[in-house]
Design an enzyme around this catalytic site. Sequence first.
Site, short mmCIF file in Angstrom:
data_model
loop_
_atom_site.label_atom_id
_atom_site.label_comp_id
_atom_site.label_asym_id
_atom_site.label_seq_id
_atom_site.Cartn_x
_atom_site.Cartn_y
_atom_site.Cartn_z
N LYS A 175 0.74 -1.33 0.06
CA LYS A 175 -0.04 0.11 0.01
C LYS A 175 0.84 1.32 0.13
O LYS A 175 2.18 1.15 0.16
CB LYS A 175 -1.00 0.08 1.27
CG LYS A 175 -2.05 -1.05 1.10
CD LYS A 175 -2.77 -1.18 2.47
CE LYS A 175 -4.15 -2.04 2.24
NZ LYS A 175 -4.86 -2.07 3.62
N GLU A 196 -9.97 -10.11 -7.73
CA GLU A 196 -9.01 -9.07 -7.70
C GLU A 196 -7.77 -9.22 -8.74
O GLU A 196 -7.32 -8.20 -9.29
CB GLU A 196 -8.51 -9.14 -6.24
CG GLU A 196 -9.49 -8.64 -5.23
CD GLU A 196 -8.87 -8.88 -3.78
OE1 GLU A 196 -9.69 -8.10 -2.88
OE2 GLU A 196 -7.92 -9.12 -3.46
P1 IDP Z 1 -7.98 -6.68 5.57
O1 IDP Z 1 -7.16 -5.63 4.66
O2 IDP Z 1 -7.50 -7.14 6.51
O3 IDP Z 1 -8.85 -7.79 4.54
P2 IDP Z 1 -10.52 -5.36 5.53
O4 IDP Z 1 -11.55 -5.73 6.63
O5 IDP Z 1 -11.08 -6.21 4.55
O6 IDP Z 1 -9.37 -5.95 6.24
O7 IDP Z 1 -10.45 -3.70 5.44
C1 IDP Z 1 -9.92 -3.47 4.22
C2 IDP Z 1 -9.15 -2.04 4.83
O8 IDP Z 1 -9.66 -1.21 5.09
C3 IDP Z 1 -8.08 -2.51 5.96
O9 IDP Z 1 -6.67 -3.22 5.51
C4 IDP Z 1 -7.83 -1.17 6.19
O10 IDP Z 1 -6.81 -0.49 5.26
C5 IDP Z 1 -9.06 -0.44 6.12
N1 IDP Z 1 -10.06 -0.28 7.27
C6 IDP Z 1 -10.65 -1.43 7.87
N2 IDP Z 1 -11.27 -0.92 8.80
C7 IDP Z 1 -11.04 0.15 9.14
C8 IDP Z 1 -11.36 1.24 10.18
O11 IDP Z 1 -11.93 1.15 11.15
N3 IDP Z 1 -10.34 2.47 10.06
C9 IDP Z 1 -9.82 2.65 8.99
N4 IDP Z 1 -9.50 1.85 7.98
C10 IDP Z 1 -10.11 0.90 8.06
#
Ligand code: IDP
Length: 149
Positions: free
Chosen positions: A9, A126
């Site tokens: 990222k 993806e």
């Molecule tokens: P993952 O990346 O571990 O699969 P996901 O729940 O799919 O996690 O969330 C996607 C991305 O969204 C996370 O990696 C993070 O960058 C962002 N994200 C998730 N939850 C939050 C939050 O509560 N605050 C800010 N960013 C978040």
Amino acid sequence: MDRTLIIVKPDAVQRGLIGEIIARFEGRGLKIVGMKLMQIDEALARRHYGVHEGKPFFEGLIRYITSAPVVVMVLQGPGAIEAARSTMGATNPVQAAPGTIRADYGLEIGRNLVHGSDGPETARKEIDLFFREEELVDWAREADRWILE
Ligand code: IDP
Ligand code: MG
């Protein structure tokens, strides 16, 4: 053989951690079959993170992922999706296990350095979103017989 999409990222690219992060996956034995540096535009970001649309962090997430270049990779190996996710660590770096990428380099969920597909169907979607078929290289790695039984 299983494949997963990884994104190094914008925060990781800006912090000079591309090599460090690739090395974690490469060292584990996952094979790189696709890789490029690119800037994700807003349309692609919204498609990639479509499942999170409407959540409170969604707009911030779109700004974050489009804010600077990323490195996208397709990794291949047995259990590639799960292996990559465990190498990355939990979504929130503070809760991630020590030794994982997110624990070793991050503190906040909104700056967690790396993305990895969360299941076979998501991985296929993806990979198609980021790579054309001809950009993926199916190569024979000499070390495979020392990594795969
Ligand atoms: P993952 O990346 O571990 O699969 P996901 O729940 O799919 O996690 O969330 C996607 C991305 O969204 C996370 O990696 C993070 O960058 C962002 N994200 C998730 N939850 C939050 C939050 O509560 N605050 C800010 N960013 C978040
Ligand atoms: Mg996810």
